[in-house]
Enzyme design. Structure first.
Site, PDB file in Angstrom:
ATOM      1  N   LYS A   1      10.696  79.004 -43.474  1.00  0.00           N
ATOM      2  CA  LYS A   1      11.771  77.756 -44.222  1.00  0.00           C
ATOM      3  C   LYS A   1      10.914  77.563 -45.525  1.00  0.00           C
ATOM      4  O   LYS A   1       9.998  77.696 -45.705  1.00  0.00           O
ATOM      5  CB  LYS A   1      12.019  76.742 -43.211  1.00  0.00           C
ATOM      6  CG  LYS A   1      10.563  76.021 -42.709  1.00  0.00           C
ATOM      7  CD  LYS A   1      11.132  74.932 -41.925  1.00  0.00           C
ATOM      8  CE  LYS A   1       9.996  73.932 -41.502  1.00  0.00           C
ATOM      9  NZ  LYS A   1      10.195  72.882 -40.704  1.00  0.00           N
TER      10      LYS A   1
ATOM     11  N   HIS B   1      -9.218 101.231 -49.113  1.00  0.00           N
ATOM     12  CA  HIS B   1      -9.509 102.312 -49.566  1.00  0.00           C
ATOM     13  C   HIS B   1      -8.083 102.874 -49.732  1.00  0.00           C
ATOM     14  O   HIS B   1      -7.207 102.927 -49.141  1.00  0.00           O
ATOM     15  CB  HIS B   1     -10.396 103.046 -48.336  1.00  0.00           C
ATOM     16  CG  HIS B   1     -11.405 102.233 -48.415  1.00  0.00           C
ATOM     17  ND1 HIS B   1     -12.862 102.782 -49.071  1.00  0.00           N
ATOM     18  CD2 HIS B   1     -12.133 101.340 -47.515  1.00  0.00           C
ATOM     19  CE1 HIS B   1     -13.963 102.012 -48.914  1.00  0.00           C
ATOM     20  NE2 HIS B   1     -13.515 101.187 -47.933  1.00  0.00           N
TER      21      HIS B   1
ATOM     22  N   LYS C   1       2.193  90.589 -48.847  1.00  0.00           N
ATOM     23  CA  LYS C   1       3.104  90.606 -50.286  1.00  0.00           C
ATOM     24  C   LYS C   1       3.006  89.120 -50.848  1.00  0.00           C
ATOM     25  O   LYS C   1       2.540  88.338 -49.989  1.00  0.00           O
ATOM     26  CB  LYS C   1       4.640  90.735 -49.947  1.00  0.00           C
ATOM     27  CG  LYS C   1       4.609  92.342 -49.552  1.00  0.00           C
ATOM     28  CD  LYS C   1       6.223  92.347 -49.103  1.00  0.00           C
ATOM     29  CE  LYS C   1       6.328  94.205 -48.870  1.00  0.00           C
ATOM     30  NZ  LYS C   1       7.785  94.177 -48.381  1.00  0.00           N
TER      31      LYS C   1
END
Length: 183
Positions: A177, A112, A160
């Site tokens: 890594k 939202h 992300k």
């Protein structure tokens, strides 16, 4: 007690969409959830296809998976939604070839907009590229792309995009890594 004013709230999902989701939920609950683990996979894939999913014949979907909108699901060969995955696919979720979403993970394509007073629904797709792996109980947020061969560690929260062949973990997920395959 304060009353919440809902007069400015408009549900952006149509009545047709809501009815389709209700019908889908009933069909999955009755005809797929009771099946034992991995039994009847082709039957479950057929049910998903009936509701508009694009699923490869070699994809695997466990009976305990929750799929919000099958018409927003695309699964390639040997991709897997493991037990108790919650695929909240208000927007499209694409799972590439040989990609796995482990048990109890949550794929969330909606949220939202908290910068607007009525908090309208916002959506963005999730893409898991081929050979990626989402570990157990991980959270993948809206608009995220998990790069090819990337690994999201168990219980990580991803907000992300993740680079190809990276291993990430934590909340929020951070680079650990590079993934190296030693065959």
């Amino acid at each position: 007690m304060n009353k919440v004013d809902l007069s400015n709230y408009n549900n952006t999902l149509s009545r047709k969409n809501q009815i389709a989701r209700l019908l889908w939920s009933v069909v999955w609950m009755v005809f797929a959830r009771p099946l034992p683990r991995r039994i009847g996979n082709s039957w479950k894939l057929m049910l998903l296809r009936l509701f508009g999913a694009k699923v490869h014949a070699k994809a695997v979907v466990y009976s305990s998976v929750k799929i919000y909108a099958p018409w927003n699901l695309e699964m390639h060969e040997y991709s897997c939604l493991a037990p108790e995955v919650d695929c909240y696919n208000v927007a499209k979720v694409t799972i590439g070839a040989h990609a796995t979403v482990s048990q109890k993970s949550y794929l969330c394509t909606a949220s939202h907009d908290v910068t607007v007073s009525n908090n309208p629904l916002i959506i963005a797709p999730i893409v898991l590229k081929g050979q990626s792996w989402v570990g157990a109980a991980a959270y993948i947020g809206m608009g995220v792309t998990i790069g090819q061969g990337a690994v999201v560690g168990a219980t990580a929260s991803v907000y992300k995009d993740i680079e190809p062949w990276a291993i990430v973990g934590g909340n929020p997920a951070k680079f650990i890594k590079k993934r190296v395959i030693n065959d």
